[in-house]
Enzyme design. Structure first.
Site, PDB file in Angstrom:
ATOM      1  N   ASP A 207      -0.166   3.374  -9.604  1.00 33.68           N
ATOM      2  CA  ASP A 207      -0.222   1.921  -9.494  1.00 33.68           C
ATOM      3  C   ASP A 207      -0.781   1.359 -10.809  1.00 33.68           C
ATOM      4  O   ASP A 207      -1.365   2.091 -11.615  1.00 33.68           O
ATOM      5  CB  ASP A 207      -1.132   1.570  -8.313  1.00 33.68           C
ATOM      6  CG  ASP A 207      -1.412   0.088  -8.184  1.00 33.68           C
ATOM      7  OD1 ASP A 207      -0.453  -0.700  -8.236  1.00 33.68           O
ATOM      8  OD2 ASP A 207      -2.594  -0.287  -8.053  1.00 33.68           O
TER       9      ASP A 207
ATOM     10  N   ASP B 231      -2.211  -2.524 -11.283  1.00 37.84           N
ATOM     11  CA  ASP B 231      -3.297  -3.486 -11.148  1.00 37.84           C
ATOM     12  C   ASP B 231      -4.494  -2.861 -10.426  1.00 37.84           C
ATOM     13  O   ASP B 231      -4.354  -2.263  -9.351  1.00 37.84           O
ATOM     14  CB  ASP B 231      -2.833  -4.719 -10.371  1.00 37.84           C
ATOM     15  CG  ASP B 231      -1.804  -5.528 -11.138  1.00 37.84           C
ATOM     16  OD1 ASP B 231      -1.218  -5.003 -12.101  1.00 37.84           O
ATOM     17  OD2 ASP B 231      -1.564  -6.689 -10.748  1.00 37.84           O
TER      18      ASP B 231
ATOM     19  N   ASN C  30      -0.759  -1.083  -0.249  1.00 36.74           N
ATOM     20  CA  ASN C  30       0.647  -0.831  -0.595  1.00 36.74           C
ATOM     21  C   ASN C  30       0.837   0.472  -1.372  1.00 36.74           C
ATOM     22  O   ASN C  30       1.970   0.884  -1.629  1.00 36.74           O
ATOM     23  CB  ASN C  30       1.237  -2.013  -1.374  1.00 36.74           C
ATOM     24  CG  ASN C  30       0.601  -2.209  -2.725  1.00 36.74           C
ATOM     25  OD1 ASN C  30      -0.604  -2.054  -2.889  1.00 36.74           O
ATOM     26  ND2 ASN C  30       1.399  -2.566  -3.710  1.00 36.74           N
TER      27      ASN C  30
ATOM     28  N   ASP D 282      -5.034   1.933  -5.457  1.00 39.69           N
ATOM     29  CA  ASP D 282      -6.264   1.370  -4.886  1.00 39.69           C
ATOM     30  C   ASP D 282      -6.052   0.528  -3.640  1.00 39.69           C
ATOM     31  O   ASP D 282      -7.012   0.209  -2.942  1.00 39.69           O
ATOM     32  CB  ASP D 282      -6.962   0.493  -5.932  1.00 39.69           C
ATOM     33  CG  ASP D 282      -6.222  -0.814  -6.172  1.00 39.69           C
ATOM     34  OD1 ASP D 282      -6.795  -1.887  -5.902  1.00 39.69           O
ATOM     35  OD2 ASP D 282      -5.061  -0.766  -6.614  1.00 39.69           O
TER      36      ASP D 282
END
Length: 266
Positions: free
Chosen positions: A57, A59, A216, A213
């Site tokens: 991921d 962000d 999703n 984190d």
């Protein structure tokens, strides 16, 4: 059951690997966290090895911000959008619906705000470049997959050294955001599908590492050989084979058993 735990020891080493009897890995992680937390750890039912695939991921994992929240600040609506982002990352809202709603609120914002945001608000997470560079030096293929946007993910991937990028794309017309997206939405299902696609390409015995984190990221984390939650929301942390709750991203290298003297510093 191999367990790697990253802690600073009197000897100067920062990783302990334990061989424990077989049992419920989830219970073992809970016990270790309760006794030693906050701790960085990885629990596996096989010897821990360097992965052939690293998928992450972006962000709040590879970078220290949520891009859409920072972009919203330029439109004067950060608080409104950040609340939706937080609820989506906690798993309280459908991701695709929440993304569509947030992007819609950005309609009319000048395209130049994207570059301003990149220049002023977006920074690599500590240890990100070392993690990616070190894994690549071991022959690991690296993929950045994000529910954020190519306008941010592409330059971040270039900076950090990722070899493939999967993301959404903000629609722009006559220099302004339209409030829509170009193409389909990169959601949790797409993140998992990308991991499975790359694993199929690499072959039956490939080892994968996934970091994230938020809610999703859960399907991707669960599908990986090693799913590591990074300073994560509770649901994502619970889904992982381990987590980093104390250190920076170089803790992942320690958990994989890569000696510090072999880390690639750029």
């Amino acid at each position: 059951m191999p367990v790697a735990m990253a802690e600073e020891l009197e000897s100067g080493e920062n990783t302990v690997e334990l061989q424990l009897p077989h049992g419920d890995a989830a219970v073992l992680r809970e016990v270790l966290d309760a006794c030693f937390g906050p701790v960085d750890l990885l629990v596996s039912d096989k010897p821990i090895d360097v992965p052939h695939l690293f998928i992450s991921d972006m962000d709040s994992t590879m970078i220290s911000a949520e891009c859409i929240d920072e972009l919203a600040d330029f439109a004067g609506i950060k608080d409104q959008i950040a609340d939706i982002t937080e609820r989506a990352m906690q798993g309280e809202l459908d991701f695709a619906q929440a993304l569509t709603e947030r992007v819609g609120l950005l309609a009319g914002l000048g395209e130049e705000a994207i570059q301003q945001c990149l220049d002023q608000r977006i920074a690599a997470m500590p240890g990100a470049k070392v993690l990616v560079a070190t894994l690549k030096s071991r022959g690991c293929f690296t993929v950045l997959v994000t529910g954020g946007f190519h306008q941010f993910a592409d330059p971040v991937a270039e900076q950090l050294g990722f070899e493939r990028v999967v993301a959404n794309r903000l629609a722009v017309h006559e220099g302004k955001l339209t409030g829509g997206l170009v193409g389909g939405i990169t959601d949790s299902g797409v993140k998992k599908a990308v991991l499975l696609e790359e694993m199929a390409r690499l072959g039956d015995h490939a080892i994968s590492l996934a970091t994230g984190d938020g809610a999703n990221d859960i399907p991707m984390i669960e599908a990986a050989t090693y799913g590591v939650a990074y300073h994560a929301k509770p649901k994502a942390k619970a889904a992982g084979d381990g987590w980093v709750a104390r250190g920076d991203l170089t803790s992942v290298l320690a958990l994989l058993g890569i000696p510090r003297e072999e880390w690639v510093w750029e």
